[in-house]
Every structure is written in C-alpha cells, then in structure tokens.
Design a protein around this motif. Sequence first.
Motif, PDB file in Angstrom:
ATOM      1  N   ALA A 166       4.099  -7.950   8.666  1.00 31.24           N
ATOM      2  CA  ALA A 166       5.191  -8.593   7.912  1.00 31.24           C
ATOM      3  C   ALA A 166       4.634 -10.078   7.742  1.00 31.24           C
ATOM      4  N   HIS A 167       4.344 -10.953   8.603  1.00 33.43           N
ATOM      5  CA  HIS A 167       3.978 -12.247   8.620  1.00 33.43           C
ATOM      6  C   HIS A 167       2.925 -12.188   7.710  1.00 33.43           C
ATOM      7  N   GLU A 168       1.880 -11.397   7.674  1.00 36.24           N
ATOM      8  CA  GLU A 168       0.825 -11.745   6.684  1.00 36.24           C
ATOM      9  C   GLU A 168       1.135 -11.410   5.185  1.00 36.24           C
ATOM     10  N   PHE A 169       2.084 -10.398   5.216  1.00 39.95           N
ATOM     11  CA  PHE A 169       2.732 -10.016   3.971  1.00 39.95           C
ATOM     12  C   PHE A 169       3.477 -11.024   3.358  1.00 39.95           C
ATOM     13  N   ASP A 170       4.253 -11.818   4.158  1.00 40.49           N
ATOM     14  CA  ASP A 170       4.990 -13.043   3.729  1.00 40.49           C
ATOM     15  C   ASP A 170       4.203 -14.335   3.236  1.00 40.49           C
ATOM     16  N   GLU A 171       3.051 -14.350   3.951  1.00 36.12           N
ATOM     17  CA  GLU A 171       1.998 -15.309   3.731  1.00 36.12           C
ATOM     18  C   GLU A 171       1.448 -14.973   2.211  1.00 36.12           C
ATOM     19  N   MET A 199      -7.030   1.933  -5.328  1.00 39.14           N
ATOM     20  CA  MET A 199      -5.991   0.873  -5.039  1.00 39.14           C
ATOM     21  C   MET A 199      -6.694  -0.223  -3.976  1.00 39.14           C
ATOM     22  N   ALA A 200      -7.618   0.240  -3.291  1.00 38.30           N
ATOM     23  CA  ALA A 200      -8.051  -0.774  -2.058  1.00 38.30           C
ATOM     24  C   ALA A 200      -8.750  -1.963  -2.697  1.00 38.30           C
ATOM     25  N   ASP A 201      -9.119  -1.789  -4.188  1.00 36.69           N
ATOM     26  CA  ASP A 201      -9.662  -2.908  -4.951  1.00 36.69           C
ATOM     27  C   ASP A 201      -9.069  -3.985  -5.221  1.00 36.69           C
ATOM     28  N   GLU A 202      -7.690  -3.630  -5.020  1.00 38.58           N
ATOM     29  CA  GLU A 202      -6.538  -4.767  -5.473  1.00 38.58           C
ATOM     30  C   GLU A 202      -5.928  -5.503  -4.191  1.00 38.58           C
ATOM     31  N   LYS A 203      -6.615  -5.375  -2.929  1.00 43.13           N
ATOM     32  CA  LYS A 203      -6.297  -5.853  -1.804  1.00 43.13           C
ATOM     33  C   LYS A 203      -5.633  -7.131  -1.734  1.00 43.13           C
ATOM     34  N   ASN A 204      -4.762  -7.625  -1.253  1.00 40.63           N
ATOM     35  CA  ASN A 204      -4.161  -8.840  -1.110  1.00 40.63           C
ATOM     36  C   ASN A 204      -3.929  -9.588  -2.593  1.00 40.63           C
ATOM     37  N   THR A 205      -3.902  -8.836  -3.358  1.00 39.31           N
ATOM     38  CA  THR A 205      -3.191  -9.153  -4.790  1.00 39.31           C
ATOM     39  C   THR A 205      -2.087  -8.188  -4.978  1.00 39.31           C
ATOM     40  N   LEU A 206      -0.741  -8.804  -5.259  1.00 36.65           N
ATOM     41  CA  LEU A 206       0.308  -7.740  -5.487  1.00 36.65           C
ATOM     42  C   LEU A 206       0.402  -7.882  -7.164  1.00 36.65           C
ATOM     43  N   LEU A 240       6.823  -1.444   4.747  1.00 36.59           N
ATOM     44  CA  LEU A 240       5.571  -1.811   5.240  1.00 36.59           C
ATOM     45  C   LEU A 240       4.937  -0.529   5.782  1.00 36.59           C
ATOM     46  N   TYR A 241       3.676  -0.243   5.557  1.00 42.39           N
ATOM     47  CA  TYR A 241       3.028   1.050   6.115  1.00 42.39           C
ATOM     48  C   TYR A 241       1.502   0.417   6.452  1.00 42.39           C
ATOM     49  N   ARG A 242       0.926   1.254   7.164  1.00 40.75           N
ATOM     50  CA  ARG A 242      -0.390   1.230   7.345  1.00 40.75           C
ATOM     51  C   ARG A 242      -1.033   2.249   5.926  1.00 40.75           C
ATOM     52  N   ILE A 277       5.196   0.506  -5.812  1.00 39.86           N
ATOM     53  CA  ILE A 277       4.025   0.035  -5.020  1.00 39.86           C
ATOM     54  C   ILE A 277       3.916  -1.411  -5.343  1.00 39.86           C
ATOM     55  N   LEU A 278       3.968  -2.327  -4.401  1.00 43.20           N
ATOM     56  CA  LEU A 278       3.885  -3.794  -4.651  1.00 43.20           C
ATOM     57  C   LEU A 278       2.676  -4.031  -4.530  1.00 43.20           C
ATOM     58  N   GLY A 279       1.876  -3.653  -3.307  1.00 41.99           N
ATOM     59  CA  GLY A 279       0.397  -4.201  -3.376  1.00 41.99           C
ATOM     60  C   GLY A 279      -0.166  -3.563  -2.180  1.00 41.99           C
ATOM     61  N   VAL A 280      -1.569  -3.430  -2.057  1.00 38.20           N
ATOM     62  CA  VAL A 280      -1.966  -3.092  -0.835  1.00 38.20           C
ATOM     63  C   VAL A 280      -2.723  -4.372  -0.271  1.00 38.20           C
ATOM     64  N   PHE A 281      -2.719  -4.796   0.957  1.00 42.18           N
ATOM     65  CA  PHE A 281      -3.201  -5.927   1.433  1.00 42.18           C
ATOM     66  C   PHE A 281      -3.992  -5.623   2.781  1.00 42.18           C
ATOM     67  N   ASP A 282      -4.828  -6.669   3.306  1.00 37.87           N
ATOM     68  CA  ASP A 282      -5.402  -6.382   4.412  1.00 37.87           C
ATOM     69  C   ASP A 282      -5.171  -7.059   5.548  1.00 37.87           C
ATOM     70  N   TYR A 283      -5.113  -6.682   6.675  1.00 43.28           N
ATOM     71  CA  TYR A 283      -4.787  -7.263   8.121  1.00 43.28           C
ATOM     72  C   TYR A 283      -5.580  -6.761   8.923  1.00 43.28           C
ATOM     73  N   ASP A 284      -6.398  -7.497   9.679  1.00 46.43           N
ATOM     74  CA  ASP A 284      -7.124  -7.145  10.840  1.00 46.43           C
ATOM     75  C   ASP A 284      -8.032  -5.974  10.515  1.00 46.43           C
ATOM     76  N   ASP A 285      -8.796  -6.066   9.376  1.00 45.87           N
ATOM     77  CA  ASP A 285      -9.573  -4.970   8.820  1.00 45.87           C
ATOM     78  C   ASP A 285      -9.117  -3.647   8.701  1.00 45.87           C
ATOM     79  N   LYS A 286      -7.760  -3.765   8.344  1.00 47.44           N
ATOM     80  CA  LYS A 286      -7.277  -2.482   8.040  1.00 47.44           C
ATOM     81  C   LYS A 286      -6.224  -2.716   6.959  1.00 47.44           C
ATOM     82  N   ASP A 287      -6.063  -1.551   6.273  1.00 49.15           N
ATOM     83  CA  ASP A 287      -5.187  -1.936   4.743  1.00 49.15           C
ATOM     84  C   ASP A 287      -3.598  -1.551   5.220  1.00 49.15           C
TER      85      ASP A 287
END
Length: 98
Positions: free
Chosen positions: A83-88, A1-8, A57-59, A32-42
């Motif tokens: 949440a702001h990163e997710f909205d972006e 799943m981590a390969d799909e980061k920042n792509t919902l 939203l969870y770590r 599961i809508l997707g996994v995304f990265d913020y500040d080097d954490k998933d």
Amino acid sequence: MADEKNTLIPEEEEAEVITLEFDDGSKVDCEILGVFDYDDKDYIALIPDDGSDDVYLYRYQEYDDASFELIDITDDALFNKVAHEFDEIMASQEAEEE
C-alpha cells in the motif's frame, strides 16, 4: 499488462474493467488502475464501481497464455508495504501532472 508496471492508467485512456466475486457470492465491477512492482513481484490496483473511495490491492500473477490470477495479500505487514508503494507511485504520478 505487465509491460505497464508502475504506470497507472492516464485519465484519457479507457480503463479495463474486471468483475470480482467474493466468498459470500457478491460481485463488484472494478476498474484496473494499474499493475506495479514491489519486491520483484507484481501487484494490481483496482477501483471498485460501488461509489466508495476504496482501492483494492492484490498480488497479480500473469501467465504465458495471457490469463491472470489475483491473489489476496494475507500478511498485514506485506500489505502495508505494498500500500505504501502504491501511495508513492500515485504521489509521483500526481507530481508529474502538475
């Protein structure tokens, strides 16, 4: 799943579903809508199958054996940033679809 980061997940793909169990014993299935990265954490975005418009939203921590852990974001300031990163990401993806 981590390969799909920042792509919902695109609408045409079948979404994965997991079941969350809360402290009070209640359970809710979530898409599961997707996994995304913020500040080097998933982080992971989940849509509960309860008829609401909520997004959870969870770590997200994935391990070498393909297991994973969802970790509550307890710091309000961090949660707001995530949440702001997710909205972006959502806004960017919607703009690409137009």
